[in-house]
Design a protein around this motif. Structure first.
Motif, PDB file in Angstrom:
ATOM      1  N   THR A   1       0.829  -1.208   0.000  1.00  0.00           N
ATOM      2  CA  THR A   1       0.000   0.000   0.000  1.00  0.00           C
ATOM      3  C   THR A   1       0.861   1.253   0.000  1.00  0.00           C
ATOM      4  O   THR A   1       0.541   2.251  -0.665  1.00  0.00           O
TER       5      THR A   1
ATOM      6  N   PHE B   1      -7.945  -2.863  -3.214  1.00  0.00           N
ATOM      7  CA  PHE B   1      -7.833  -1.586  -3.926  1.00  0.00           C
ATOM      8  C   PHE B   1      -7.964  -1.709  -5.438  1.00  0.00           C
ATOM      9  O   PHE B   1      -7.961  -0.706  -6.140  1.00  0.00           O
TER      10      PHE B   1
ATOM     11  N   ARG C   1     -13.043   3.632   1.591  1.00  0.00           N
ATOM     12  CA  ARG C   1     -11.863   2.922   1.113  1.00  0.00           C
ATOM     13  C   ARG C   1     -10.903   3.883   0.419  1.00  0.00           C
ATOM     14  O   ARG C   1     -11.305   4.735  -0.364  1.00  0.00           O
ATOM     15  N   ALA C   2      -9.616   3.744   0.772  1.00  0.00           N
ATOM     16  CA  ALA C   2      -8.528   4.551   0.204  1.00  0.00           C
ATOM     17  C   ALA C   2      -8.604   6.017   0.623  1.00  0.00           C
ATOM     18  O   ALA C   2      -8.023   6.873  -0.040  1.00  0.00           O
TER      19      ALA C   2
ATOM     20  N   TRP D   1      -4.874   2.008   4.146  1.00  0.00           N
ATOM     21  CA  TRP D   1      -4.494   3.176   3.345  1.00  0.00           C
ATOM     22  C   TRP D   1      -4.110   4.371   4.227  1.00  0.00           C
ATOM     23  O   TRP D   1      -3.084   5.012   4.010  1.00  0.00           O
TER      24      TRP D   1
END
Length: 331
Positions: free
Chosen positions: A14, A52, A281-282, A312
């Motif tokens: 990541t 991802f 997410r992210a 992340w």
């Protein structure tokens, strides 16, 4: 900043994704990846990520290096970093999860790197640093722990609340996605509950953040309790925090003050939208406070809820802390 990544697992991969794909990381040069797995497997897992998605750059390998886009990164497979020459490396990002003793944590320094940043709690670290909570503790220390993902989420929030209304006591529950420490099917582990299939049940357990908060925010030591529930989700976790404040609070005023504090924070975020975990997410923040789930339940009781992408966001903080360590120059 010149970095080496030791351990190319979830956090190591990541970190490299952020270095290669985010404009703000263009000054980061990854000079080495070290992992005991074969390089073709490392390339495959880096290009195709179940969380991802596929990397938007071509990935290939010649057996000795990982080529991503137009960057070629040497790849080694040493169990002991002291066998490598890391002269000129500003920071080794120690992401193996095994740097629990000083002889392991110091290997990067012995190999010639200037500093080591460990991607998790470690008794071998000289100091534990959480941005937004105890930034000044970094000093000139050469072996540093980046704490845990949950500590990075909770400690800056506690620091903000403490500055606004004081904290008598607080209890946090982290609602955490499953990790590699849990089996996919029932299998023996040290903890009976953690021996159950991670993707099939909610699993009550402990969190290292409880004692790490005492270390990062020593003035709150003994006042913060915590627990965890592992849930059948692959990414994005949450924190549910209930605080008994030291001073009377007004709901509207405190909400405004909290929003102002998060706007000024480089690691905290805020949302007024009715989001669910997959929406976060992210996200690069250490914690995104959920406005609709936050409020007072009395003149001195506050409930806060926030989301954090435990991979992340934590990886973003690894790079941020590493940058600060690199800026110090040669000890």
């Amino acid at each position: 900043m010149r970095i080496a990544i030791n351990g190319f697992g979830r956090i190591g991969r990541t970190i490299l994704r952020q270095v290669l794909c985010q404009p703000g990381r263009q000054n980061v040069e990854v000079v080495l990846i070290n992992d005991i797995a074969p390089v073709d497997m490392l390339a495959y897992l880096f290009e195709y990520d179940s969380t991802f998605g596929p990397l938007p750059l071509p990935v290939s390998t010649d057996g000795a290096a990982l080529t991503v886009g137009d960057r070629q990164i040497p790849t080694t497979h040493c169990e002991d970093l002291t066998q490598l020459d890391l002269a000129g490396v500003d920071v080794v990002l120690e992401c193996t999860g095994i740097a629990r003793s000083s002889d392991v944590a110091e290997r990067g320094l012995t190999a010639g790197a200037r500093s080591v940043l460990i991607s998790g709690p470690s008794p071998a670290a000289y100091v534990t640093v959480v941005l937004g909570a105890n930034d000044s503790a970094l000093g000139a220390h050469r072996i540093v722990s980046n704490a845990s993902c949950t500590t990075n989420a909770v400690a800056p929030l506690l620091a903000a609340v403490e500055s606004l209304c004081g904290i008598e006591t607080a209890h946090m529950t982290t609602i955490h996605c499953y990790t590699n420490s849990q089996p996919m099917v029932d299998a023996p582990r040290g903890d009976p509950a953690r021996s159950r299939a991670g993707a099939l049940s909610m699993v009550p357990t402990t969190t290292s953040a409880t004692h790490l908060i005492d270390e990062v925010l020593p003035h709150l030591a003994g006042r913060i309790s915590g627990a965890a529930v592992r849930v059948p989700v692959a990414s994005v976790s949450a924190v549910d925090l209930v605080v008994r404040t030291a001073r009377d609070i007004d709901d509207a005023r405190l909400r405004a003050d909290l929003r102002e504090a998060t706007d000024a924070s480089p690691v905290l975020g805020w949302t007024d939208l009715p989001l669910v975990s997959s929406d976060l997410r992210a996200r690069p923040e250490s914690l995104v406070i959920a406005g609709p789930e936050t409020g007072t339940t009395g003149p001195r009781q506050l409930r806060l809820f926030g989301w954090y992408d435990n991979e992340w966001g934590f990886s973003a903080r690894m790079l941020d802390v590493a940058a600060r360590m690199a800026e110090r120059g040669t000890p």
